[in-house]
Write a protein that holds these residues in place. Sequence first.
Motif, mmCIF file in Angstrom:
data_model
loop_
_atom_site.group_PDB
_atom_site.id
_atom_site.type_symbol
_atom_site.label_atom_id
_atom_site.label_comp_id
_atom_site.label_asym_id
_atom_site.label_seq_id
_atom_site.Cartn_x
_atom_site.Cartn_y
_atom_site.Cartn_z
ATOM 1 N N ASN A 197 0.819 -1.222 0.000
ATOM 2 C CA ASN A 197 0.000 0.000 0.000
ATOM 3 C C ASN A 197 0.849 1.267 0.000
ATOM 4 N N LYS A 198 2.180 1.093 0.120
ATOM 5 C CA LYS A 198 3.153 2.191 -0.008
ATOM 6 C C LYS A 198 2.996 3.268 1.065
ATOM 7 N N ILE A 199 2.372 2.927 2.189
ATOM 8 C CA ILE A 199 2.260 3.897 3.283
ATOM 9 C C ILE A 199 3.624 4.153 3.910
ATOM 10 N N GLY A 200 4.460 3.097 3.966
ATOM 11 C CA GLY A 200 5.762 3.242 4.609
ATOM 12 C C GLY A 200 6.602 4.361 4.043
ATOM 13 N N ARG A 201 6.591 4.515 2.723
ATOM 14 C CA ARG A 201 7.431 5.564 2.124
ATOM 15 C C ARG A 201 6.939 6.967 2.468
ATOM 16 N N THR A 202 5.660 7.097 2.775
ATOM 17 C CA THR A 202 5.123 8.422 3.117
ATOM 18 C C THR A 202 5.511 8.851 4.528
ATOM 19 N N ILE A 203 5.950 7.899 5.363
ATOM 20 C CA ILE A 203 6.338 8.249 6.732
ATOM 21 C C ILE A 203 7.830 8.043 6.971
ATOM 22 N N GLY A 204 8.579 7.882 5.870
ATOM 23 C CA GLY A 204 10.030 7.776 5.993
ATOM 24 C C GLY A 204 10.559 6.378 6.231
ATOM 25 N N TYR A 205 9.694 5.381 6.130
ATOM 26 C CA TYR A 205 10.120 3.997 6.340
ATOM 27 C C TYR A 205 9.585 3.112 5.219
ATOM 28 N N PRO A 206 10.140 3.267 4.012
ATOM 29 C CA PRO A 206 9.680 2.427 2.899
ATOM 30 C C PRO A 206 9.991 0.959 3.179
ATOM 31 N N THR A 207 9.094 0.090 2.763
ATOM 32 C CA THR A 207 9.277 -1.332 3.031
ATOM 33 C C THR A 207 9.187 -2.157 1.761
ATOM 34 N N ALA A 208 9.886 -3.282 1.790
ATOM 35 C CA ALA A 208 9.742 -4.310 0.756
ATOM 36 C C ALA A 208 8.739 -5.327 1.286
ATOM 37 N N ASN A 209 7.627 -5.471 0.589
ATOM 38 C CA ASN A 209 6.569 -6.398 0.991
ATOM 39 C C ASN A 209 6.836 -7.760 0.368
ATOM 40 N N LEU A 210 6.940 -8.768 1.199
ATOM 41 C CA LEU A 210 7.395 -10.069 0.738
ATOM 42 C C LEU A 210 6.286 -11.124 0.756
ATOM 43 N N THR A 211 6.316 -11.971 -0.271
ATOM 44 C CA THR A 211 5.537 -13.201 -0.289
ATOM 45 C C THR A 211 6.526 -14.354 -0.245
ATOM 46 N N PRO A 212 6.495 -15.203 0.801
ATOM 47 C CA PRO A 212 7.471 -16.301 0.897
ATOM 48 C C PRO A 212 7.460 -17.181 -0.347
ATOM 49 N N LEU A 213 8.644 -17.595 -0.776
ATOM 50 C CA LEU A 213 8.730 -18.483 -1.933
ATOM 51 C C LEU A 213 8.136 -19.852 -1.615
ATOM 52 N N ASP A 214 8.248 -20.264 -0.356
ATOM 53 C CA ASP A 214 7.665 -21.541 0.058
ATOM 54 C C ASP A 214 6.553 -21.253 1.058
ATOM 55 N N ALA A 215 5.330 -21.469 0.622
ATOM 56 C CA ALA A 215 4.172 -21.154 1.473
ATOM 57 C C ALA A 215 4.097 -22.045 2.701
ATOM 58 N N ASP A 216 4.842 -23.157 2.717
ATOM 59 C CA ASP A 216 4.819 -24.064 3.860
ATOM 60 C C ASP A 216 5.818 -23.675 4.949
ATOM 61 N N GLN A 217 6.664 -22.681 4.679
ATOM 62 C CA GLN A 217 7.672 -22.329 5.665
ATOM 63 C C GLN A 217 7.066 -21.497 6.797
ATOM 64 N N ILE A 218 7.558 -21.713 8.012
ATOM 65 C CA ILE A 218 7.063 -20.988 9.178
ATOM 66 C C ILE A 218 7.503 -19.532 9.119
ATOM 67 N N VAL A 219 6.538 -18.632 9.281
ATOM 68 C CA VAL A 219 6.832 -17.206 9.426
ATOM 69 C C VAL A 219 6.873 -16.903 10.921
ATOM 70 N N PRO A 220 7.916 -16.240 11.413
ATOM 71 C CA PRO A 220 7.981 -15.942 12.847
ATOM 72 C C PRO A 220 6.747 -15.178 13.325
ATOM 73 N N ALA A 221 6.479 -15.308 14.618
ATOM 74 C CA ALA A 221 5.298 -14.693 15.233
ATOM 75 C C ALA A 221 5.224 -13.203 14.929
ATOM 76 N N ASN A 222 4.005 -12.683 14.927
ATOM 77 C CA ASN A 222 3.805 -11.268 14.651
ATOM 78 C C ASN A 222 4.665 -10.410 15.568
ATOM 79 N N GLY A 223 5.307 -9.413 14.975
ATOM 80 C CA GLY A 223 6.155 -8.538 15.757
ATOM 81 C C GLY A 223 7.136 -7.794 14.881
#
Length: 311
Positions: A197-223
């Motif tokens: 949604n590109k909100i990060g760049r408007t507040i000085g913290y642009p982000t790379a939004n990632l989709t894991p290459l392997d959908a079965d891999q564990i994503v660490p807990a929210n944080g």
Amino acid sequence: MAIFEDIKSLPRFRNAVITIGTFDGVHLGHKAILKEVAAHAQKVNGESVLLTFEPHPRKLLFPAQPLGILTPLVQKIQFITEAGIQHVVIVPFTPEFAGLSAHNYVTDFLVGVFHPHSIVIGYDHRFGHDRTGNIKLLEQYTKEFGFELTEIAVQLIDDAAVSSTKIRKAVQEGRVKDAGSMLGRYYSLTGRVQHGNKIGRTIGYPTANLTPLDADQIVPANGIYAIRARHGNSVYDGMMSTGFNPTVSDTKELKIEANLFGFESEIYGEELEIFFVEKLRDEQKFESLNALVQQLHQDKAKALTLLKDTP
């Protein structure tokens, strides 16, 4: 080192010393086992051969259950070969293969395909339809087919099993530093950069939004995490958010966003490998964007300090 995906066109390995397993995570416990296998192969002037399965057997046998792996196949192969194993054979885990009786698994698959000099497995190894085969059954075939059977020490097997469970739990709970200690390296996840949604760049913290290459891999807990990120041949310090962006969104879709310090390039469609160094804090909902920005300033300062003292 060689990787084989077609078991119908394998070479005849010299005095093949075979071990079998999923080895998810290839953690310190697994490496101790692989070291034993490599040493045994050297002792008999043979070649070490590891058989692993794709897809993971649980995905076929229990499709309704989340898989939750630690290492995608390509990464797993890399770590296995780095641990000293000479050859990796990727066995397609199909319904037909899963249906092999324990007898046919030994005679048609292990012996018929690999002609092993030695088979090195743990006391708890199970194989064949309904997992009816075990090390005692293999012992019955040693004289008939002329292979040696070596049992991996109980302590090594138990340590590896405990470690796998503990690592998965640590990652799921966001304790990535603990997970890294057991893995012997940072827990990592590779994703492809997508438009957000590109909100990060408007507040000085642009982000790379990632989709894991392997959908079965564990994503660490929210944080929020202190990370390092590899793009091509370059590595950057940064911080990452996993969660739902509650301050700026009502979505229930998990977001994985990396802010890389000093990085300004457009890399949509490209890959980033994220190394999770340490969790900074839990995900929070702030009363305003300004409050969020102030917290991000603190997060960045903390991440920079932490990463400065981390190899």
